[in-house]
Motif scaffolding. Structure first.
Motif, PDB file in Angstrom:
ATOM      1  N   ILE A 125       8.102 -16.108 -14.254  1.00  0.00           N
ATOM      2  CA  ILE A 125       7.002 -16.044 -15.204  1.00  0.00           C
ATOM      3  C   ILE A 125       7.517 -15.874 -16.618  1.00  0.00           C
ATOM      4  O   ILE A 125       8.327 -14.978 -16.870  1.00  0.00           O
ATOM      5  N   ILE A 158       2.067 -13.921 -19.421  1.00  0.00           N
ATOM      6  CA  ILE A 158       0.769 -13.813 -18.743  1.00  0.00           C
ATOM      7  C   ILE A 158      -0.286 -13.367 -19.759  1.00  0.00           C
ATOM      8  O   ILE A 158      -0.111 -12.370 -20.441  1.00  0.00           O
ATOM      9  N   ILE A 181      -1.219 -17.865 -16.602  1.00  0.00           N
ATOM     10  CA  ILE A 181       0.235 -17.664 -16.529  1.00  0.00           C
ATOM     11  C   ILE A 181       0.984 -18.896 -17.014  1.00  0.00           C
ATOM     12  O   ILE A 181       0.644 -20.029 -16.651  1.00  0.00           O
TER      13      ILE A 181
END
Length: 122
Positions: A28, A31, A101
């Motif tokens: 990731i 977010i 995300i």
């Protein structure tokens, strides 16, 4: 692969409290926002609360939960929590975590958790 995993649901008596958590995992980059939705039997999925980052943390709540629920976020752990107090029978639903995300090396997308059941009953 990016995933959202919820925890903390269960059975609670009216007036009781529960704390839901949702952890994002995978590669990731960032977010924003994160939030919670719920769906009761025979009803459409509805927004419960969201938290977004825009010149600080901005929270938004459904009128039905204002003053009873609190959403918070742990940035270090890519986690969002929902503290639910003074629960009512009408809060009974499956609660879903939701997040926008940017995966590492990928495009922004909306992700959903698998849902966790919250039942408020005596």
């Amino acid at each position: 692969q990016v995933q959202l995993v919820e925890s903390g649901g269960g059975l609670v008596q009216p007036g009781g409290s529960l704390r839901l958590s949702c952890a994002a995992s995978g590669k990731i980059f960032s977010i924003n926002p994160m939030g919670w939705y719920r769906q009761a039997p025979g009803k459409q999925r509805e927004l419960v609360a969201t938290i977004s980052i825009s010149s600080g943390s901005v929270t938004n709540y459904a009128d039905s939960v204002k003053g009873r629920f609190t959403i918070s976020r742990d940035f270090a752990k890519n986690t969002v929590h929902l503290e639910m107090n003074d629960l009512k029978s009408e809060d009974t639903a499956v609660y879903y975590c939701n997040a926008g995300i940017y995966p590492t090396g990928g495009g922004w997308g909306v992700y959903w958790g698998q849902g966790t059941q919250v039942t408020v009953s005596s």
